[in-house]
Design a protein around this motif. Structure first.
Motif, short mmCIF file in Angstrom:
data_model
loop_
_atom_site.label_atom_id
_atom_site.label_comp_id
_atom_site.label_asym_id
_atom_site.label_seq_id
_atom_site.Cartn_x
_atom_site.Cartn_y
_atom_site.Cartn_z
N ALA A 60 0.82 -1.22 0.00
CA ALA A 60 0.00 0.00 0.00
C ALA A 60 0.86 1.27 0.00
O ALA A 60 0.41 2.32 -0.47
CB ALA A 60 -0.93 -0.01 1.21
N ALA A 61 2.07 1.20 0.50
CA ALA A 61 2.95 2.37 0.56
C ALA A 61 3.60 2.71 -0.78
O ALA A 61 4.05 3.84 -0.98
CB ALA A 61 4.04 2.16 1.61
N ILE A 62 3.65 1.77 -1.70
CA ILE A 62 4.39 1.99 -2.95
C ILE A 62 3.83 3.15 -3.77
O ILE A 62 4.58 4.01 -4.25
CB ILE A 62 4.45 0.70 -3.78
CG1 ILE A 62 5.27 -0.37 -3.05
CG2 ILE A 62 5.03 0.95 -5.17
CD1 ILE A 62 6.71 0.01 -2.79
N GLY A 63 2.52 3.23 -3.94
CA GLY A 63 1.92 4.32 -4.72
C GLY A 63 2.24 5.69 -4.16
O GLY A 63 2.75 6.57 -4.88
N PRO A 64 1.94 5.94 -2.87
CA PRO A 64 2.29 7.24 -2.30
C PRO A 64 3.79 7.54 -2.33
O PRO A 64 4.18 8.68 -2.56
CB PRO A 64 1.78 7.13 -0.85
CG PRO A 64 0.68 6.12 -0.92
CD PRO A 64 1.12 5.14 -1.97
N THR A 102 8.24 3.92 -15.83
CA THR A 102 7.37 3.28 -14.84
C THR A 102 7.82 3.59 -13.43
O THR A 102 8.99 3.47 -13.10
CB THR A 102 7.40 1.74 -15.05
OG1 THR A 102 6.93 1.46 -16.36
CG2 THR A 102 6.52 1.03 -14.05
N THR A 103 6.87 4.00 -12.59
CA THR A 103 7.11 4.15 -11.17
C THR A 103 5.84 3.76 -10.43
O THR A 103 4.74 3.89 -10.95
CB THR A 103 7.56 5.58 -10.79
OG1 THR A 103 8.02 5.58 -9.43
CG2 THR A 103 6.48 6.60 -10.98
N GLY A 104 6.01 3.21 -9.24
CA GLY A 104 4.86 2.80 -8.45
C GLY A 104 4.29 1.45 -8.83
O GLY A 104 3.24 1.05 -8.34
N GLN A 105 4.98 0.72 -9.68
CA GLN A 105 4.49 -0.59 -10.16
C GLN A 105 4.82 -1.68 -9.16
O GLN A 105 5.91 -1.72 -8.61
CB GLN A 105 5.12 -0.92 -11.50
CG GLN A 105 4.61 -2.19 -12.13
CD GLN A 105 3.15 -2.07 -12.55
OE1 GLN A 105 2.75 -1.07 -13.14
NE2 GLN A 105 2.37 -3.07 -12.24
N ILE A 106 3.87 -2.59 -8.95
CA ILE A 106 4.07 -3.76 -8.09
C ILE A 106 3.83 -4.99 -8.95
O ILE A 106 2.76 -5.13 -9.54
CB ILE A 106 3.09 -3.75 -6.91
CG1 ILE A 106 3.26 -2.46 -6.10
CG2 ILE A 106 3.29 -4.98 -6.03
CD1 ILE A 106 2.05 -2.09 -5.28
N LEU A 107 4.82 -5.85 -9.02
CA LEU A 107 4.68 -7.09 -9.75
C LEU A 107 4.64 -8.24 -8.76
O LEU A 107 5.53 -8.38 -7.92
CB LEU A 107 5.85 -7.29 -10.71
CG LEU A 107 6.02 -6.27 -11.83
CD1 LEU A 107 7.23 -6.62 -12.69
CD2 LEU A 107 4.77 -6.17 -12.67
#
Length: 113
Positions: A60-64, A102-107
């Motif tokens: 959840a912290a990755i986007g912010p 790309t930034t904020g990406q979760i794989l």
């Protein structure tokens, strides 16, 4: 070879990439490490040993964090499920390191079915 070692080896040729590995019980410290890292891309490696609640908080912290750090670095995360292959996780890391827009990406990397 461990998953972390495989990812570090795969990023060895990626200029400006830093790998931050999440550890159980250290979600707050992990976020501080992500914020402090100065690189072209900072990748968070979430191994399957990290408890589910901490994994969820870090994901959840990755986007912010991507918004906060956008002026000088990209951020991404690799969420590794139990049984995932080292090569697949390393490939995900290489992809995120090379995806310059790309930034904020979760794989999420899961085992093959």
């Amino acid at each position: 070879m461990s998953i972390e070692a495989a990812v570090r080896e795969s990023l060895a040729t990626a200029t400006g990439a830093i790998l931050v590995t999440a550890e159980a019980g250290r979600a707050g410290e992990t976020v501080q490490h992500l914020r402090a890292a100065k690189a072209d891309i900072v990748l968070l490696l979430l191994d399957s040993s990290v408890p589910a609640i901490e994994r969820a908080m870090l994901v959840a912290a990755i986007g912010p964090l991507a918004v906060e750090l956008a002026s000088y670095t990209r951020i991404g995360a690799i969420d590794v499920m139990a049984g995932a292959e080292e090569g697949d996780v390393a490939a995900a890391a290489r992809f995120l390191a090379a995806a310059r827009s790309t930034t904020g990406q979760i794989l999420r990397v899961a085992p093959e079915i």
